[in-house]
Design an enzyme around this catalytic site. Structure first.
Site, PDB file in Angstrom:
ATOM      1  N   HIS A 166       4.188 -10.750 -11.742  1.00 44.62           N
ATOM      2  CA  HIS A 166       4.225  -9.297 -11.884  1.00 44.62           C
ATOM      3  C   HIS A 166       4.619  -8.895 -13.300  1.00 44.62           C
ATOM      4  CE1 HIS A 166       6.207  -5.264 -10.757  1.00 44.62           C
ATOM      5  NE2 HIS A 166       4.905  -5.109 -10.559  1.00 44.62           N
ATOM      6  N   ARG A 167       3.684  -8.292 -14.019  1.00 47.21           N
ATOM      7  CA  ARG A 167       3.886  -7.920 -15.427  1.00 47.21           C
ATOM      8  C   ARG A 167       4.260  -9.146 -16.266  1.00 47.21           C
ATOM      9  NH1 ARG A 167       7.816  -2.707 -14.142  1.00 47.21           N
ATOM     10  NH2 ARG A 167       6.670  -2.031 -12.288  1.00 47.21           N
TER      11      ARG A 167
ATOM     12  N   GLU B 117      -0.366  -9.976 -12.996  1.00 47.40           N
ATOM     13  CA  GLU B 117      -0.563  -8.536 -12.777  1.00 47.40           C
ATOM     14  C   GLU B 117      -0.068  -7.794 -14.005  1.00 47.40           C
ATOM     15  OE1 GLU B 117       0.706  -4.434 -11.644  1.00 47.40           O
ATOM     16  OE2 GLU B 117       1.883  -6.086 -12.488  1.00 47.40           O
TER      17      GLU B 117
ATOM     18  N   ASP C 177      -0.493  -3.682 -16.312  1.00 45.53           N
ATOM     19  CA  ASP C 177      -0.814  -2.255 -16.230  1.00 45.53           C
ATOM     20  C   ASP C 177      -1.490  -1.801 -17.516  1.00 45.53           C
ATOM     21  OD1 ASP C 177       1.112  -1.624 -13.769  1.00 45.53           O
ATOM     22  OD2 ASP C 177       2.222  -2.840 -15.206  1.00 45.53           O
TER      23      ASP C 177
ATOM     24  N   HIS D 128       3.618  -0.481 -18.541  1.00 45.74           N
ATOM     25  CA  HIS D 128       3.732   0.063 -17.196  1.00 45.74           C
ATOM     26  C   HIS D 128       4.000   1.560 -17.184  1.00 45.74           C
ATOM     27  CE1 HIS D 128       5.865   1.228 -13.474  1.00 45.74           C
ATOM     28  NE2 HIS D 128       4.977   0.432 -12.906  1.00 45.74           N
TER      29      HIS D 128
ATOM     30  N   GLU E  89      -4.026  -3.264 -13.245  1.00 43.71           N
ATOM     31  CA  GLU E  89      -3.754  -1.989 -12.585  1.00 43.71           C
ATOM     32  C   GLU E  89      -4.078  -0.849 -13.540  1.00 43.71           C
ATOM     33  OE1 GLU E  89      -0.159   0.834 -10.901  1.00 43.71           O
ATOM     34  OE2 GLU E  89       0.199  -1.331 -11.023  1.00 43.71           O
TER      35      GLU E  89
ATOM     36  N   LYS F 284      -3.405   2.549 -14.725  1.00 44.71           N
ATOM     37  CA  LYS F 284      -2.262   3.461 -14.606  1.00 44.71           C
ATOM     38  C   LYS F 284      -2.719   4.877 -14.929  1.00 44.71           C
ATOM     39  CE  LYS F 284       1.591   2.885 -14.201  1.00 44.71           C
ATOM     40  NZ  LYS F 284       2.535   2.947 -13.060  1.00 44.71           N
TER      41      LYS F 284
ATOM     42  N   ASP G  66       8.163 -10.842  -9.410  1.00 42.68           N
ATOM     43  CA  ASP G  66       8.841 -10.942 -10.699  1.00 42.68           C
ATOM     44  C   ASP G  66       9.411 -12.341 -10.911  1.00 42.68           C
ATOM     45  OD1 ASP G  66       8.544  -8.194 -11.380  1.00 42.68           O
ATOM     46  OD2 ASP G  66      10.290  -7.669 -10.163  1.00 42.68           O
TER      47      ASP G  66
END
Length: 239
Positions: free
Chosen positions: A6-7, A33, A35, A48, A108, A110, A228
């Site tokens: 995640h990120r 992943e 954003d 993000h 993603e 945003k 994470d």
């Protein structure tokens, strides 16, 4: 079960930076992943929040800066001198990195708070340019944006991103032309996983940070989790 960072590895590295993505690759994560938003001059950048304040030493809205201005801000300032100056990366920089790996990239969009006209087109152009159509999943809380992306191309997977439970989940996903479902992990049930699996819809819950929840989803046959803490999958004794 596949593991999406995640990120990047956000628990150990500055989120949504190249050093975090490189760490995910070293850990042999299946996916990353991130954003994407647009700068004032239309450059797709990886960050993000709609503002700079939480993750960089800058302040203000991403949309109000051209990219050369954004590069001056440090996305690792909360880590002191540990990682030096980490600029906000462009999506192109990340695509270039991913193109040399087998990692799946969950992008993603945003755009649920700030409207970014042409965001979908610009993201698709980079996917096409780097020949990543088989390595990318597009997700968004803005489901109209997913629909628009599907009108541009049907060669790239899309996934419905949601915080809350969606009624008639399968029909809703299929009506958007999506093949994936990215729900808040707390809304996932065993029955829903079975139903989506029967319809060949990939379930990738977020943000799964507890080893026991990871194990539960593995037992249920969940396709992937977004976390994470990908390092827990390699250090915790799973059954």
């Amino acid at each position: 079960m596949k593991i999406y960072a995640h990120r990047g590895v956000a628990s150990l590295y500055p989120e949504n930076t190249l050093v975090a993505f490189q760490a995910a690759a070293r850990m042999k994560c299946d996916g990353i992943e991130l954003d994407v938003q647009l700068t004032k001059d239309g450059v797709p950048v990886v960050i993000h929040d709609e503002t700079l304040d939480r993750t960089t030493d800058g302040t203000g809205w991403v949309k109000d800066f051209v990219y050369e201005e954004l590069r001056k801000f440090n996305a690792s300032y909360k880590f002191g001198e540990q990682f030096g100056h980490c600029p906000i990366p462009t999506l192109e920089e990340v695509c270039n990195f991913i193109s040399h790996t087998s990692i799946t990239l969950n992008i993603e969009l945003k755009n649920e708070i700030v409207s970014y006209p042409t965001l979908e087109e610009k993201v698709y152009d980079l996917i096409h340019s780097y020949k990543l159509k088989d390595q990318v999943v597009i997700s968004s809380f803005n489901h109209e944006s997913l629909k628009h992306f599907r009108s541009i191309t049907k060669d790239v997977q899309t996934a419905v991103l949601t915080e809350n439970t969606i009624e008639n989940t399968v029909d809703y996903i299929l009506n958007l032309g999506a093949s994936g479902y990215h729900p808040n992990f707390s809304t996932v049930t065993r029955e829903l996983v079975k139903e989506l699996d029967r319809c060949r819809i990939a379930v990738r819950p977020y943000t799964v940070n507890e080893p026991q929840v990871m194990q539960k989803f593995r037992d249920w046959g969940v396709e992937s989790v977004i976390t994470d803490y990908p390092q827990l999958m390699f250090t915790e004794p799973l059954r």
